[in-house]
Design a protein around this motif. Sequence first.
Motif, mmCIF file in Angstrom:
data_model
loop_
_atom_site.group_PDB
_atom_site.id
_atom_site.type_symbol
_atom_site.label_atom_id
_atom_site.label_comp_id
_atom_site.label_asym_id
_atom_site.label_seq_id
_atom_site.Cartn_x
_atom_site.Cartn_y
_atom_site.Cartn_z
ATOM 1 N N LEU A 77 0.832 -1.196 0.000
ATOM 2 C CA LEU A 77 0.000 0.000 0.000
ATOM 3 C C LEU A 77 0.874 1.257 0.000
ATOM 4 C CD1 LEU A 77 -2.564 -1.192 2.695
ATOM 5 C CD2 LEU A 77 -3.004 -0.986 0.241
ATOM 6 N N SER A 78 0.291 2.376 -0.413
ATOM 7 C CA SER A 78 1.041 3.624 -0.470
ATOM 8 C C SER A 78 1.462 4.056 0.934
ATOM 9 C CB SER A 78 0.188 4.725 -1.106
ATOM 10 O OG SER A 78 -0.914 5.024 -0.280
ATOM 11 N N LEU B 226 -1.189 5.905 2.882
ATOM 12 C CA LEU B 226 -2.230 5.032 3.423
ATOM 13 C C LEU B 226 -1.717 4.245 4.624
ATOM 14 C CD1 LEU B 226 -5.143 4.378 2.982
ATOM 15 C CD2 LEU B 226 -4.515 2.663 1.307
ATOM 16 N N ASP C 120 -6.403 3.080 -2.170
ATOM 17 C CA ASP C 120 -5.057 2.992 -2.731
ATOM 18 C C ASP C 120 -5.084 3.204 -4.246
ATOM 19 O OD1 ASP C 120 -2.173 2.153 -1.998
ATOM 20 O OD2 ASP C 120 -2.637 0.947 -3.769
#
Length: 435
Positions: free
Chosen positions: A24-25, A28, A77
């Motif tokens: 995930l980023s 996030l 995301d």
Amino acid sequence: MPALVMNATGCKGRLLTDFTALGLSTKLLDALAGANFTTPTPIQEKAIPLALEGHDIMGLAQTGTGKTMAFGLPLIDTLLSQPGKPLPKTSKALILAPTRELVNQIADNLRVLTDGSRIRVVTVVGGQSINRQINALSRGTDILVATPGRLIDLMDRGAIDLGTVRHLVLDEADQMLDLGFIHALRKIAPALGTPRQTMLFSATMPKQIEELSDAYLTNPQKVQVARPGKAADKITQSIHFLSKPEKPKMLREILSKDLDALTLVFSRTKHGAEKLMKGLVADGYNAASIHGNKSQGQRDRAIKAFREGEITILVATDVAARGIDIPGVAYVINFDLPEVPDNYVHRIGRTARAGRDGEAIAFCSPEETDLLRQIEKLMKIELPVASGTRPSRDAKPAGKPGGGRNRGRSNSQKPKSSEGAPAKKRRRPRNRKAA
């Protein structure tokens, strides 16, 4: 094409032990850490990697297992990676849910994760100002969370163009079918953009859900973490066998043992819920109620007060309580058994959330014996008896809980009008001669 069942490992066969393993980023992951989310639940472990790859998802999991994050995280995301703001009166993603409470609950969870980002979340539900919602949609939104009925009202007014929607989520799909929203879905779906990713989540898997999946999902990946009808492991269940007039006294005995605990009490009808709440308040208990006859504002205030512990007893009907996600609920009491066995599982799933323990207590009057048998058949267990005597298998139910069309009724059993007076017999109109 039949859905594929995946195991709990990631796309490369590696067991997912925390959210950092999902790719995930950073933004996030920071939001997750700030909200104290560190370890995915089983449904999140299974669904998130597949959703990030763009697959359609059919997720089956009991209530309280983290389904919102299972579709919310990959959705957010994906949207964060897409450049550009939404155009006026458009949305990039649509989440449909059956009740106002659930819509608000989903949106609240998503906003925790999107706080400080450019992702905008808008809700549209009945019972609130439609002009205010039209104004909110005029600026466009990244994620629209809606009940089907109000969304169609807005579509008919030209307030929203769904042609840009590339992500569709159907949450609590079984409940949407129960409430008759399939007709609304048939009107909404053709207005959505294509190609799109569709994720369907449900606590049960009736035949209609399979048909819904076939109609709206493309080569879906099926993820399942518990068989339908199974309660969470940390819920302690019990049942009291007693007559209907004995229920109020038993309820008060149970409530008095732990007055500070958050307790959710289920009634079968709106009238029954309101009557039960007023009786508790008159006896000095700290109670409120939510049901279909309450305004949205009243329901929101009651749930907020319950969540914050200002009230400790919330009396509810099934539909009104569908969106309640309050980790602190210690007890669920089934004052009336539900007529639909699946709803028993949904009800008791309001406790033992977020890894906590919980207790589910049910009352069963002779009229409800058949309802109990259906529940136990679905769950493949026999509920432990806390008091009273379990009717023998050969015993016939005393009658339908809500009354029934019984032949040979006495005058005292005649149906009543909504005001409580005996219903009058309709007279046949006299034949009139033609003028």
